[in-house]
Write a protein that holds these residues in place. Structure first.
Motif, PDB file in Angstrom:
ATOM      1  N   ASP A 181       1.012  -1.448   0.062  1.00  0.00           N
ATOM      2  CA  ASP A 181       0.295  -0.057  -0.187  1.00  0.00           C
ATOM      3  C   ASP A 181       1.026   1.608  -0.174  1.00  0.00           C
ATOM      4  OD1 ASP A 181      -2.831  -0.907   0.552  1.00  0.00           O
ATOM      5  OD2 ASP A 181      -2.265  -2.110   1.883  1.00  0.00           O
ATOM      6  N   VAL A 182       0.620   2.050  -0.881  1.00  0.00           N
ATOM      7  CA  VAL A 182       0.984   3.737  -0.955  1.00  0.00           C
ATOM      8  C   VAL A 182       0.016   4.308   0.028  1.00  0.00           C
ATOM      9  CG1 VAL A 182       1.922   5.803  -1.348  1.00  0.00           C
ATOM     10  CG2 VAL A 182       2.051   3.427  -3.456  1.00  0.00           C
ATOM     11  N   VAL A 183       1.087   4.563   1.316  1.00  0.00           N
ATOM     12  CA  VAL A 183       0.142   5.808   2.773  1.00  0.00           C
ATOM     13  C   VAL A 183       1.203   6.750   2.868  1.00  0.00           C
ATOM     14  CG1 VAL A 183       0.224   3.443   3.662  1.00  0.00           C
ATOM     15  CG2 VAL A 183       2.308   4.984   3.944  1.00  0.00           C
ATOM     16  N   VAL A 184       0.647   7.666   2.978  1.00  0.00           N
ATOM     17  CA  VAL A 184       1.158   9.165   3.506  1.00  0.00           C
ATOM     18  C   VAL A 184       1.200   9.600   4.419  1.00  0.00           C
ATOM     19  CG1 VAL A 184       0.135  11.669   3.088  1.00  0.00           C
ATOM     20  CG2 VAL A 184      -0.341   9.514   1.102  1.00  0.00           C
ATOM     21  N   SER A 185       2.662   9.509   4.830  1.00  0.00           N
ATOM     22  CA  SER A 185       3.539   9.701   6.559  1.00  0.00           C
ATOM     23  C   SER A 185       2.866  11.281   7.086  1.00  0.00           C
ATOM     24  CB  SER A 185       4.820  10.214   6.316  1.00  0.00           C
ATOM     25  OG  SER A 185       4.536  11.318   5.535  1.00  0.00           O
ATOM     26  N   ASN A 186       2.785  11.555   8.225  1.00  0.00           N
ATOM     27  CA  ASN A 186       2.599  12.579   9.295  1.00  0.00           C
ATOM     28  C   ASN A 186       2.158  13.267   8.402  1.00  0.00           C
ATOM     29  OD1 ASN A 186       1.650  13.950  11.060  1.00  0.00           O
ATOM     30  ND2 ASN A 186       1.588  12.232  12.567  1.00  0.00           N
ATOM     31  N   ALA A 187       1.415  14.448   8.718  1.00  0.00           N
ATOM     32  CA  ALA A 187       1.195  15.620   8.319  1.00  0.00           C
ATOM     33  C   ALA A 187       1.489  16.529   8.401  1.00  0.00           C
ATOM     34  CB  ALA A 187      -0.391  16.449   8.247  1.00  0.00           C
ATOM     35  N   VAL A 188       2.247  16.607   9.786  1.00  0.00           N
ATOM     36  CA  VAL A 188       3.759  17.463  10.992  1.00  0.00           C
ATOM     37  C   VAL A 188       4.613  16.654  10.338  1.00  0.00           C
ATOM     38  CG1 VAL A 188       4.064  18.185  12.936  1.00  0.00           C
ATOM     39  CG2 VAL A 188       2.046  18.044  11.990  1.00  0.00           C
ATOM     40  N   GLY A 189       5.922  17.565   9.404  1.00  0.00           N
ATOM     41  CA  GLY A 189       6.823  15.762   9.605  1.00  0.00           C
ATOM     42  C   GLY A 189       7.315  16.175  11.077  1.00  0.00           C
ATOM     43  N   GLY A 190       8.265  14.821  10.979  1.00  0.00           N
ATOM     44  CA  GLY A 190       9.361  14.603  12.108  1.00  0.00           C
ATOM     45  C   GLY A 190       8.349  13.650  13.366  1.00  0.00           C
ATOM     46  N   ALA A 191       6.845  13.931  12.734  1.00  0.00           N
ATOM     47  CA  ALA A 191       5.769  13.387  13.373  1.00  0.00           C
ATOM     48  C   ALA A 191       5.899  11.299  13.576  1.00  0.00           C
ATOM     49  CB  ALA A 191       4.989  13.972  14.128  1.00  0.00           C
ATOM     50  N   LEU A 192       5.494  10.891  14.256  1.00  0.00           N
ATOM     51  CA  LEU A 192       5.279   9.669  14.010  1.00  0.00           C
ATOM     52  C   LEU A 192       3.562   9.390  13.099  1.00  0.00           C
ATOM     53  CD1 LEU A 192       6.505   6.453  14.747  1.00  0.00           C
ATOM     54  CD2 LEU A 192       4.666   6.591  17.108  1.00  0.00           C
ATOM     55  N   THR A 193       4.112   7.994  11.978  1.00  0.00           N
ATOM     56  CA  THR A 193       3.780   7.564  11.623  1.00  0.00           C
ATOM     57  C   THR A 193       3.515   6.183  11.724  1.00  0.00           C
ATOM     58  OG1 THR A 193       3.593   9.119   9.594  1.00  0.00           O
ATOM     59  CG2 THR A 193       2.593   7.116   9.208  1.00  0.00           C
ATOM     60  N   THR A 194       2.262   5.685  11.437  1.00  0.00           N
ATOM     61  CA  THR A 194       1.375   4.343  12.018  1.00  0.00           C
ATOM     62  C   THR A 194       0.405   3.648  11.233  1.00  0.00           C
ATOM     63  OG1 THR A 194       2.041   4.866  14.999  1.00  0.00           O
ATOM     64  CG2 THR A 194      -0.178   2.951  13.654  1.00  0.00           C
ATOM     65  N   VAL A 195       1.964   3.001  10.471  1.00  0.00           N
ATOM     66  CA  VAL A 195       0.411   2.559   8.963  1.00  0.00           C
ATOM     67  C   VAL A 195      -0.197   0.883   9.894  1.00  0.00           C
ATOM     68  CG1 VAL A 195       0.881   1.709   6.839  1.00  0.00           C
ATOM     69  CG2 VAL A 195       1.418   2.954   7.246  1.00  0.00           C
ATOM     70  N   THR A 196      -1.463   0.845   9.574  1.00  0.00           N
ATOM     71  CA  THR A 196      -2.682  -0.553   9.907  1.00  0.00           C
ATOM     72  C   THR A 196      -3.148  -1.301   8.553  1.00  0.00           C
ATOM     73  OG1 THR A 196      -2.863   0.507  11.856  1.00  0.00           O
ATOM     74  CG2 THR A 196      -4.332  -1.398  11.088  1.00  0.00           C
ATOM     75  N   LYS A 197      -2.299  -2.285   8.439  1.00  0.00           N
ATOM     76  CA  LYS A 197      -2.884  -3.196   7.681  1.00  0.00           C
ATOM     77  C   LYS A 197      -3.951  -4.760   8.415  1.00  0.00           C
ATOM     78  CE  LYS A 197      -3.733  -4.030   3.094  1.00  0.00           C
ATOM     79  NZ  LYS A 197      -4.569  -3.575   1.892  1.00  0.00           N
ATOM     80  N   ALA A 198      -4.811  -4.822   7.799  1.00  0.00           N
ATOM     81  CA  ALA A 198      -5.824  -5.966   8.727  1.00  0.00           C
ATOM     82  C   ALA A 198      -6.244  -6.900   8.412  1.00  0.00           C
ATOM     83  CB  ALA A 198      -6.797  -4.782   9.631  1.00  0.00           C
ATOM     84  N   ASP A 199      -6.181  -7.831   9.022  1.00  0.00           N
ATOM     85  CA  ASP A 199      -6.780  -9.200   8.444  1.00  0.00           C
ATOM     86  C   ASP A 199      -5.619  -9.559   7.297  1.00  0.00           C
ATOM     87  OD1 ASP A 199      -8.373  -8.875  10.218  1.00  0.00           O
ATOM     88  OD2 ASP A 199     -10.006  -7.783   9.469  1.00  0.00           O
ATOM     89  N   GLN A 200      -4.511  -9.632   6.907  1.00  0.00           N
ATOM     90  CA  GLN A 200      -4.050 -10.551   5.542  1.00  0.00           C
ATOM     91  C   GLN A 200      -3.670 -11.974   6.713  1.00  0.00           C
ATOM     92  OE1 GLN A 200      -3.714  -7.974   2.950  1.00  0.00           O
ATOM     93  NE2 GLN A 200      -5.330  -7.237   4.629  1.00  0.00           N
ATOM     94  N   THR A 201      -3.688 -13.243   5.078  1.00  0.00           N
ATOM     95  CA  THR A 201      -3.387 -13.975   5.635  1.00  0.00           C
ATOM     96  C   THR A 201      -1.918 -14.434   5.740  1.00  0.00           C
ATOM     97  OG1 THR A 201      -5.766 -14.840   5.185  1.00  0.00           O
ATOM     98  CG2 THR A 201      -3.840 -17.334   5.004  1.00  0.00           C
ATOM     99  N   ILE A 202      -1.297 -15.769   6.647  1.00  0.00           N
ATOM    100  CA  ILE A 202       0.146 -15.818   6.101  1.00  0.00           C
ATOM    101  C   ILE A 202       0.162 -16.856   6.506  1.00  0.00           C
ATOM    102  CG2 ILE A 202       1.973 -16.238   8.111  1.00  0.00           C
ATOM    103  CD1 ILE A 202       2.227 -13.339   8.771  1.00  0.00           C
ATOM    104  N   PRO A 203       0.415 -17.616   5.413  1.00  0.00           N
ATOM    105  CA  PRO A 203      -0.043 -19.111   5.586  1.00  0.00           C
ATOM    106  C   PRO A 203       0.979 -20.282   6.173  1.00  0.00           C
ATOM    107  CG  PRO A 203       1.422 -18.665   3.575  1.00  0.00           C
ATOM    108  CD  PRO A 203       0.906 -17.411   4.490  1.00  0.00           C
ATOM    109  N   ALA A 204       0.708 -21.004   6.706  1.00  0.00           N
ATOM    110  CA  ALA A 204       1.273 -21.984   7.837  1.00  0.00           C
ATOM    111  C   ALA A 204       3.481 -21.821   6.991  1.00  0.00           C
ATOM    112  CB  ALA A 204       0.222 -23.057   8.005  1.00  0.00           C
ATOM    113  N   THR A 205       2.764 -22.478   5.969  1.00  0.00           N
ATOM    114  CA  THR A 205       4.078 -22.929   5.490  1.00  0.00           C
ATOM    115  C   THR A 205       4.875 -21.479   5.104  1.00  0.00           C
ATOM    116  OG1 THR A 205       2.648 -22.858   3.362  1.00  0.00           O
ATOM    117  CG2 THR A 205       3.415 -24.653   4.063  1.00  0.00           C
ATOM    118  N   ALA A 206       5.060 -20.587   6.252  1.00  0.00           N
ATOM    119  CA  ALA A 206       5.989 -19.371   5.643  1.00  0.00           C
ATOM    120  C   ALA A 206       6.317 -19.439   6.694  1.00  0.00           C
ATOM    121  CB  ALA A 206       4.991 -17.957   5.654  1.00  0.00           C
TER     122      ALA A 206
END
Length: 277
Positions: free
Chosen positions: A114-139
């Motif tokens: 995903d292309v995400v846009v960082s915090n609108a204030v330079g130097g502030a923390l950006t947290t990107v959440t991507k929910a409910d993505q499957t990781i196969p058991a064989t990974a």
């Protein structure tokens, strides 16, 4: 009747446990708790704070060994970073491989990007959440990538993967977990309270604890680009900083699974890593 998943654990009152009858309660509460824990027991599969250069103006990737659930669960990824300039586009990508090969020959399969846009204030923390993505058991490993911002620089802070499974459904899972369906227990025919229900309270919870392994500690750097920690002139062993971990609630013998992705640049034996306790 159904597989009921409560939104919080249920606790039997003391009087309910004093010579209880072989009746619906307090057994039903205990059995519904195993449904609750299937959905809400979420130990971190990955909790990775990179030891990397701050203020990066390049793209970065991190290779992280994992031991995912045998049940092919959904996971939610959180990526935390700081861009020095405001509102920068950063592409965050997570991929997996089922056979890690040293030297860059691994075949990676995309999970999300995903292309995400960082915090609108330079130097502030950006947290990107991507929910409910499957990781196969064989990974066996994840590749977590972040692209360079167009302006300013980027400092990577934390990469997290938490299991976020849906409510349990009927059937025995590959991990050995079995959910509870209250149809028989609440039937008008007053089905007998049998030993398997009592055992399931313990066995299903034990299977969850063994299957959903929790990241106890981690140390990692950028993959090859410009590792923060190097010792190219070491003829023998070059130690990394020691680490101490706490295991709340644990007692007796505790087993830790240690996975390492590393390269060795000197010495008599290539790619040999020593672990000391």
């Amino acid at each position: 009747m159904a597989i009921t998943t409560t939104i919080k654990p249920q606790f039997a009152a003391e009087w309910e446990l004093l010579l209880p009858q072989m009746a619906t309660q307090p057994l039903r509460k205990a059995l519904e708790n195993i449904n609750y824990h299937w959905k809400y027991y979420r130990p971190a599969l990955v909790s990775f704070a990179p030891t990397a250069d701050p203020g990066l103006t390049r793209s970065s990737e991190y290779h992280i060994p994992i031991q995912p659930s045998a049940d092919g669960l959904r996971y939610t990824f959180e990526t935390r970073f700081i861009c020095s300039a405001a509102a920068q586009n950063v592409t965050v990508t997570v991929e997996y491989t089922t056979a890690y090969v040293a030297g860059g020959a691994s075949v990676w399969v995309g999970i999300c990007s995903d292309v995400v846009v960082s915090n609108a204030v330079g130097g502030a923390l950006t947290t990107v959440t991507k929910a409910d993505q499957t990781i196969p058991a064989t990974a066996v490993a994840l590749k977590w990538s972040l692209t360079a911002p167009a302006a300013g620089d980027r400092t990577d802070h934390h990469l997290v993967a938490l299991p976020t499974p849906a409510a349990p459904v009927a059937g025995l899972q590959l991990s050995g977990y079995a959910p509870f369906d209250d149809t028989l227990l609440l039937s008008g025919d007053q089905a007998a309270v049998h030993t398997e229900w009592l055992n399931r309270c313990k066995f299903s919870m034990a299977k969850l604890l063994l299957d959903r392994q929790q990241n106890a500690y981690s140390f990692g750097q950028e993959y090859r680009s410009a590792p923060r920690w190097t010792k190219t002139n070491a003829a023998y062993w070059s130690p990394l900083p020691p680490v101490r971990i706490g295991l709340p609630g644990q007692s007796g013998v505790v087993s830790l699974l240690v996975s390492v992705i590393a390269e060795v640049s000197a010495g008599n034996t290539s790619d040999l890593v020593r672990l000391r306790q």
